[in-house]
Write a protein that holds these residues in place. Structure first.
Motif, PDB file in Angstrom:
ATOM      1  N   GLY A 262      32.590  -8.042 -54.234  1.00 20.01           N
ATOM      2  CA  GLY A 262      32.474  -7.621 -52.834  1.00 20.01           C
ATOM      3  C   GLY A 262      32.840  -8.684 -51.820  1.00 20.01           C
ATOM      4  N   LEU A 263      32.697  -9.956 -52.195  1.00 19.26           N
ATOM      5  CA  LEU A 263      33.004 -11.010 -51.227  1.00 19.26           C
ATOM      6  C   LEU A 263      34.459 -10.951 -50.777  1.00 19.26           C
ATOM      7  CD1 LEU A 263      31.095 -13.171 -50.039  1.00 19.26           C
ATOM      8  CD2 LEU A 263      32.141 -14.819 -51.579  1.00 19.26           C
ATOM      9  N   TRP A 264      35.305 -10.357 -51.611  1.00 22.90           N
ATOM     10  CA  TRP A 264      36.731 -10.261 -51.281  1.00 22.90           C
ATOM     11  C   TRP A 264      36.975  -9.338 -50.090  1.00 22.90           C
ATOM     12  CZ3 TRP A 264      40.159 -13.634 -53.075  1.00 22.90           C
ATOM     13  CH2 TRP A 264      39.741 -14.411 -54.175  1.00 22.90           C
ATOM     14  N   ALA A 265      35.992  -8.529 -49.723  1.00 21.69           N
ATOM     15  CA  ALA A 265      36.143  -7.703 -48.526  1.00 21.69           C
ATOM     16  C   ALA A 265      36.395  -8.586 -47.310  1.00 21.69           C
ATOM     17  CB  ALA A 265      34.897  -6.842 -48.315  1.00 21.69           C
ATOM     18  N   GLY A 266      35.861  -9.804 -47.342  1.00 21.82           N
ATOM     19  CA  GLY A 266      36.034 -10.729 -46.223  1.00 21.82           C
ATOM     20  C   GLY A 266      37.492 -11.066 -45.952  1.00 21.82           C
ATOM     21  N   ALA A 267      38.329 -10.896 -46.958  1.00 22.24           N
ATOM     22  CA  ALA A 267      39.756 -11.220 -46.792  1.00 22.24           C
ATOM     23  C   ALA A 267      40.486 -10.166 -45.971  1.00 22.24           C
ATOM     24  CB  ALA A 267      40.413 -11.353 -48.166  1.00 22.24           C
ATOM     25  N   VAL A 268      39.862  -9.008 -45.781  1.00 22.91           N
ATOM     26  CA  VAL A 268      40.537  -7.886 -45.118  1.00 22.91           C
ATOM     27  C   VAL A 268      39.898  -7.636 -43.752  1.00 22.91           C
ATOM     28  CG1 VAL A 268      41.135  -5.435 -45.312  1.00 22.91           C
ATOM     29  CG2 VAL A 268      40.942  -6.837 -47.380  1.00 22.91           C
ATOM     30  N   PRO A 269      40.635  -7.858 -42.669  1.00 22.34           N
ATOM     31  CA  PRO A 269      40.028  -7.685 -41.339  1.00 22.34           C
ATOM     32  C   PRO A 269      39.337  -6.327 -41.174  1.00 22.34           C
ATOM     33  CG  PRO A 269      42.180  -8.696 -41.137  1.00 22.34           C
ATOM     34  CD  PRO A 269      42.007  -8.371 -42.590  1.00 22.34           C
ATOM     35  N   GLU A 270      39.954  -5.264 -41.693  1.00 26.92           N
ATOM     36  CA  GLU A 270      39.359  -3.918 -41.539  1.00 26.92           C
ATOM     37  C   GLU A 270      38.051  -3.766 -42.312  1.00 26.92           C
ATOM     38  OE1 GLU A 270      42.495  -4.572 -42.165  1.00 26.92           O
ATOM     39  OE2 GLU A 270      43.847  -3.171 -41.158  1.00 26.92           O
ATOM     40  N   LEU A 271      37.813  -4.651 -43.266  1.00 23.87           N
ATOM     41  CA  LEU A 271      36.595  -4.536 -44.073  1.00 23.87           C
ATOM     42  C   LEU A 271      35.581  -5.625 -43.742  1.00 23.87           C
ATOM     43  CD1 LEU A 271      38.217  -3.912 -47.596  1.00 23.87           C
ATOM     44  CD2 LEU A 271      37.291  -2.185 -46.032  1.00 23.87           C
ATOM     45  N   ALA A 272      35.965  -6.512 -42.823  1.00 24.67           N
ATOM     46  CA  ALA A 272      35.128  -7.694 -42.581  1.00 24.67           C
ATOM     47  C   ALA A 272      33.741  -7.313 -42.079  1.00 24.67           C
ATOM     48  CB  ALA A 272      35.825  -8.642 -41.610  1.00 24.67           C
ATOM     49  N   HIS A 273      33.597  -6.123 -41.479  1.00 24.21           N
ATOM     50  CA  HIS A 273      32.260  -5.704 -41.027  1.00 24.21           C
ATOM     51  C   HIS A 273      31.276  -5.633 -42.204  1.00 24.21           C
ATOM     52  CE1 HIS A 273      34.266  -1.956 -42.268  1.00 24.21           C
ATOM     53  NE2 HIS A 273      33.071  -1.524 -42.562  1.00 24.21           N
ATOM     54  N   LEU A 274      31.810  -5.392 -43.394  1.00 26.32           N
ATOM     55  CA  LEU A 274      30.935  -5.297 -44.564  1.00 26.32           C
ATOM     56  C   LEU A 274      30.285  -6.640 -44.891  1.00 26.32           C
ATOM     57  CD1 LEU A 274      33.246  -3.129 -46.867  1.00 26.32           C
ATOM     58  CD2 LEU A 274      31.116  -2.366 -45.792  1.00 26.32           C
ATOM     59  N   VAL A 275      30.997  -7.720 -44.607  1.00 26.14           N
ATOM     60  CA  VAL A 275      30.474  -9.048 -44.942  1.00 26.14           C
ATOM     61  C   VAL A 275      29.959  -9.789 -43.707  1.00 26.14           C
ATOM     62  CG1 VAL A 275      31.780  -9.358 -47.081  1.00 26.14           C
ATOM     63  CG2 VAL A 275      32.781 -10.068 -44.912  1.00 26.14           C
ATOM     64  N   ALA A 276      29.733  -9.059 -42.631  1.00 26.01           N
ATOM     65  CA  ALA A 276      29.216  -9.701 -41.419  1.00 26.01           C
ATOM     66  C   ALA A 276      27.907 -10.403 -41.740  1.00 26.01           C
ATOM     67  CB  ALA A 276      29.001  -8.653 -40.330  1.00 26.01           C
ATOM     68  N   GLY A 277      27.804 -11.658 -41.344  1.00 26.68           N
ATOM     69  CA  GLY A 277      26.580 -12.439 -41.593  1.00 26.68           C
ATOM     70  C   GLY A 277      26.613 -13.228 -42.879  1.00 26.68           C
TER      71      GLY A 277
END
Ligand SMILES: *Cc1c(COP(=O)(O)O)cnc(C)c1O
Length: 453
Positions: A262-277
């Motif tokens: 899941g940390l790889w979501a941070g690489a995608v601007p559209e998914l970055a809300h998932l890793v907020a914080g």
């Protein structure tokens, strides 16, 4: 061996490997029982007395083992969030095999020390982890979790006046270890290995998607470590990091992130809300062999407090911070001698570039959303909110779902595993390979619909 014959051997092997990969398009995704039996019969032999020519051995391996492999390198394998291997990374892995570097320090391999530093720098960048964090490549997320939690154990006990590396845990102050009810199975194994205990943890109840319910976090005193999850292995859901980190600040706790995929979501601007914080955590574990699509084995441990990492992992037991130029893998990982996994990571990132990485990861999430929609339209039940690359589907009651999974696996067109989701049997589809094409998705939908017919 003769120089010329080594050259021939490698050329022939590369041809075999290319043929194998080409053949995946039309081969079964899980091998047939006969193919596995054939390999078993072949292997059932004592070690012979004399040597055997390498070319012959490769021919035998290809003849007996290739057909018995799982086609996880192809586009229709959806088990265990495995990912494929990007061509650049596979080829780099071969070259690194020829190099035969021992990647434990600058002294054993200056080249590997440099490549690992570069790979870690890029990893921190794309994963939104602070550039100053210490880190190391490990065998997988299990050992990355181990490495990070050893650093956590070092720091929280140091703060309580205890040197755990020198004196062990026997009379140490107790550590509160907080985990979500839905923490990954391997995390409990790691806690057992670290002397923190599988069962003496405080488990926080999860919500319907498997996320920690932050309002149920207890008030705690003393050394405390909380493990949160970026990407539930079933639903793909993310624990609410911002609220948990606010709680951790109030309770003086170390926050560790198990973000194997899941940390790889941070690489995608559209998914970055998932890793907020998540960037405010103290340590992060992830896998490169999952969503970055590099060969096994390759995990990533990142620790904000690099001194704590060295304190836990230094071979000398001294945790004076070495300067960055002197950083040696042997002082930041559980291992000493180790393979050149940084080469695989560096080549994968270099070949994708930022855009390629975004396209790959976001593409898998879009494929997951598409497939979930198709299966729902076909009348099946999607059990999770499809926020990432994971789809959980049920085909009726448990017995029926199990039958469909068995039929699908037997048919061999694709492979999805079974799982238990909140007391129900479900089929889990993890989309995480660069090799999965639109055609593969169409074939997969058809195979699932046929298996359920
Ligand atoms: C896969 C996974 C692990 C274990 O990773 P390995 O690379 O198999 O050691 C840990 N946590 C989560 C959430 C995972 O998905």
């Amino acid at each position: 061996m003769h120089k010329h014959s080594t050259r021939m051997l490698l050329a022939e092997t590369s041809k075999r490997a290319a043929n194998y990969l080409d053949g995946l398009e039309n081969s079964r995704v899980f091998p047939s029982t006969e193919a596995v039996q054939c390999l078993r019969d072949f292997l059932d032999a004592p070690l012979q007395e004399g040597s055997i020519e390498a070319r012959q051995i490769l021919a035998q391996l290809d003849e007996y083992a290739s057909p018995a492999t799982v086609a996880s390198a192809g586009g229709r394998y959806f088990g265990f969030v495995t990912g494929g291997t990007l061509p650049a990374s596979l080829a780099a892995n071969w070259l690194a095999g020829a190099w035969d570097q021992n990647a434990f320090s600058t002294v054993s391999s200056p080249a590997l020390a440099l490549i690992e530093d570069a790979a870690l720098r890029w990893l921190k960048d794309v994963l939104l982890v602070p550039a100053k964090a210490g880190g190391a490549l490990t065998t997988g997320a299990t050992m990355a979790n181990f490495t990070c939690l050893a650093a956590a154990r070092h720091r929280v006990l140091r703060a309580a006046g205890w040197d755990v590396e020198a004196d062990g845990l026997f009379a140490a102050p107790a550590i509160n270890v907080v985990v979500g009810e839905q923490a990954h199975g391997t995390l409990f194994k790691v806690l057992a290995m670290l002397g923190l205990g599988r069962e003496r943890v405080i488990q926080v109840p999860a919500d319907g998607q498997g996320r920690i319910q932050a309002d149920l976090l207890p008030d705690l005193q003393g050394p405390t470590i909380i493990c949160i999850q970026a990407g539930n292995v079933n639903s793909g859901a993310f624990d609410p990091a911002s609220r948990i980190i606010a709680w951790a600040r109030d309770n003086g706790a170390w926050v560790h992130v198990d973000g194997a995929f899941g940390l790889w979501a941070g690489a995608v601007p559209e998914l970055a809300h998932l890793v907020a914080g998540y960037e405010q955590a103290d340590s992060w574990a992830t896998d490169a062999h999952k969503w970055l699509n590099v060969p096994y084995d390759c995990g990533v441990a990142l620790v904000r407090d690099s001194e704590a990492l060295q304190g836990a992992m230094s071979i000398s037991g001294a945790y004076l911070l070495l300067n960055e130029q002197e950083r040696s893998a042997i002082d930041v990982t559980p291992d000493s001698s180790r393979r050149a996994r940084a080469v695989d990571v560096w080549a994968a990132l270099k070949s994708l570039g930022r855009e390629g990485l975004v396209d790959m990861i976001h593409g898998h999430c879009r494929q997951a959303a598409w497939l979930a929609g198709e299966l729902r339209d076909a009348g099946f039940e999607i059990l999770n909110e499809v926020v990432l690359n994971q789809v959980l589907v049920a085909f009726g009651d448990d017995a029926r779902t199990q039958t469909v999974i068995a039929r699908l696996q037997e048919a061999g067109e694709c492979w999805c595993g079974g799982t238990n989701w909140k007391g129900r049997q479900a089929m889990r589809i993890s989309i995480s390979s660069w090799a999965t094409t639109r055609q593969d998705m169409l074939r997969t939908r058809q195979a699932i619909v046929s298996a359920a017919a």
